[in-house]
Design an enzyme around this catalytic site. Structure first.
Site, PDB file in Angstrom:
ATOM      1  N   HIS A  67       0.860  -1.188   0.000  1.00 43.92           N
ATOM      2  CA  HIS A  67       0.000   0.000   0.000  1.00 43.92           C
ATOM      3  C   HIS A  67       0.897   1.239   0.000  1.00 43.92           C
ATOM      4  O   HIS A  67       1.991   1.226   0.555  1.00 43.92           O
ATOM      5  CB  HIS A  67      -0.915   0.006   1.231  1.00 43.92           C
ATOM      6  CG  HIS A  67      -1.886   1.133   1.217  1.00 43.92           C
ATOM      7  ND1 HIS A  67      -1.560   2.390   1.682  1.00 43.92           N
ATOM      8  CD2 HIS A  67      -3.151   1.218   0.746  1.00 43.92           C
ATOM      9  CE1 HIS A  67      -2.610   3.188   1.518  1.00 43.92           C
ATOM     10  NE2 HIS A  67      -3.579   2.503   0.939  1.00 43.92           N
ATOM     11  N   GLU A 102      -3.427   2.397  -7.137  1.00 44.02           N
ATOM     12  CA  GLU A 102      -3.755   3.462  -6.196  1.00 44.02           C
ATOM     13  C   GLU A 102      -2.733   4.584  -6.344  1.00 44.02           C
ATOM     14  O   GLU A 102      -1.669   4.560  -5.688  1.00 44.02           O
ATOM     15  CB  GLU A 102      -3.740   2.927  -4.763  1.00 44.02           C
ATOM     16  CG  GLU A 102      -4.715   1.785  -4.544  1.00 44.02           C
ATOM     17  CD  GLU A 102      -5.153   1.682  -3.085  1.00 44.02           C
ATOM     18  OE1 GLU A 102      -6.352   1.538  -2.868  1.00 44.02           O
ATOM     19  OE2 GLU A 102      -4.303   1.780  -2.196  1.00 44.02           O
ATOM     20  N   SER A 109      -9.439   7.922  -3.057  1.00 47.11           N
ATOM     21  CA  SER A 109     -10.560   8.872  -2.983  1.00 47.11           C
ATOM     22  C   SER A 109     -11.787   8.430  -3.787  1.00 47.11           C
ATOM     23  O   SER A 109     -12.464   9.272  -4.374  1.00 47.11           O
ATOM     24  CB  SER A 109     -10.118  10.272  -3.409  1.00 47.11           C
ATOM     25  OG  SER A 109      -9.212  10.807  -2.479  1.00 47.11           O
ATOM     26  N   GLY A 139      -6.332   9.420   0.391  1.00 45.61           N
ATOM     27  CA  GLY A 139      -6.458  10.081   1.684  1.00 45.61           C
ATOM     28  C   GLY A 139      -7.079  11.461   1.634  1.00 45.61           C
ATOM     29  O   GLY A 139      -7.462  11.950   0.570  1.00 45.61           O
TER      30      GLY A 139
HETATM   31  P1  13P Z   1      -9.125   6.691   0.403  1.00 44.68           P
HETATM   32  O1  13P Z   1     -10.309   6.120  -0.335  1.00 44.68           O
HETATM   33  O2  13P Z   1      -9.492   7.173   1.776  1.00 44.68           O
HETATM   34  O3  13P Z   1      -8.433   7.741  -0.407  1.00 44.68           O
HETATM   35  O4  13P Z   1      -8.084   5.508   0.651  1.00 44.68           O
HETATM   36  C1  13P Z   1      -7.856   4.600  -0.391  1.00 44.68           C
HETATM   37  C2  13P Z   1      -6.929   3.568   0.050  1.00 44.68           C
HETATM   38  O5  13P Z   1      -5.853   3.832   0.527  1.00 44.68           O
HETATM   39  C3  13P Z   1      -7.352   2.159  -0.101  1.00 44.68           C
HETATM   40  O6  13P Z   1      -6.307   1.291   0.190  1.00 44.68           O
END
Ligand code: 13P
Length: 257
Positions: free
Chosen positions: A96, A168, A212, A174
């Site tokens: 991640h 991602e 997001s 975040g």
């Molecule tokens: P957000 O959807 O809060 O941006 O986080 C995504 C994430 O890190 C999933 O692993």
């Protein structure tokens, strides 16, 4: 058509008790969706035992947010595949962006974790994504290629059915993140699919989008053929919201060519 993949990473949120009530609620809200959706939740380590005992009949697949590749050893603070296996987990999330960029894990380390997770019978969920700086330099695809080629080095054909990839973009994740546009996400997913095809011809490894995801952009993302599911953070941390999000995208996913 493959089932829609919908999951959430709880990061360092929710105590064991909060995780239990979240899973109870999510499980009952989504009961009628089992045939259409593969639902997964990735709680914190201390909540995993309770999580496993809360979910019935694998209605929600459960995973760990990280794992040390070795089975045991002098690695204070780390968690081994044997410990996670005994809990009965399905998935191990690897690489991640917060692991890579806050805790400085390298592609070579992610690779060891991927191989170990697969060797221990887990589904390995490898996360890849470029930083804002790499995006600005126009090297997102190069970065993704590298993360995939190194991260998946040594994965065998027979293990592919237990491999998932999540795209991602670091800049999209975040509270300070900006969600990727439909077009941008589509292009990166196509690139990831092309790299996977080169590495493992004919594979059907699902590629999820994360960063997001919210009720305003989820539809635009799920209509894209290269996007096999959504990996959501904040927008999924209330069971009702996650349930709504899943129901919002499912008909569009089913309607895809
Ligand atoms: P957000 O959807 O809060 O941006 O986080 C995504 C994430 O890190 C999933 O692993």
């Amino acid at each position: 058509m493959k089932k829609l993949l919908m999951g959430t990473n709880l990061k360092m949120y929710k105590t064991p008790a909060q995780t239990e009530s979240y899973l109870c609620a999510l499980q009952s809200l989504t009961e009628d969706l089992r045939n259409d959706v593969t639902l997964f939740v990735i709680p914190s380590y201390p909540a995993l035992d309770r999580a496993v005992n809360t979910v019935r009949d694998k209605a929600i697949l459960l995973g760990a947010q990280n794992m040390h590749p070795e089975e045991q050893g002098q690695f204070t603070g780390e968690v081994s595949p044997l410990m996670l296996k005994e809990l009965g987990l399905d998935i191990v999330e690897i690489g991640h962006s917060e692991r890579r960029h806050v805790f400085h894990e390298t592609d070579a380390e992610e690779n060891k974790k991927v191989l170990s997770a697969l060797a221990h019978g887990f589904t390995a969920l490898l996360c890849v994504g470029e930083t804002a700086e790499q995006k600005a330099y126009g090297i997102a695809d190069e970065v993704l290629s590298m993360q995939l080629k190194i991260g998946l080095n040594g994965v065998t054909k027979t293990q592919l059915s237990r491999l998932w990839v999540a795209y991602e973009p670091v800049w999209a994740i975040g509270v300070n993140g900006t969600p990727a546009s439909q077009q941008y996400a589509k292009e990166r997913h196509l690139h990831i699919k092309a790299v996977l095809e080169m590495l493992f011809p004919g594979n059907e490894v699902p590629v999820l989008y994360g960063g997001s995801v919210n009720p305003d952009n989820a539809r635009d993302l799920i209509v894209q053929n290269g996007i096999d599911g959504l990996f959501t953070g904040r927008a999924a941390w209330e069971a009702e919201n996650f349930n709504k999000l899943i129901r919002q995208v499912l008909p569009l996913y089913k309607g895809r060519a």
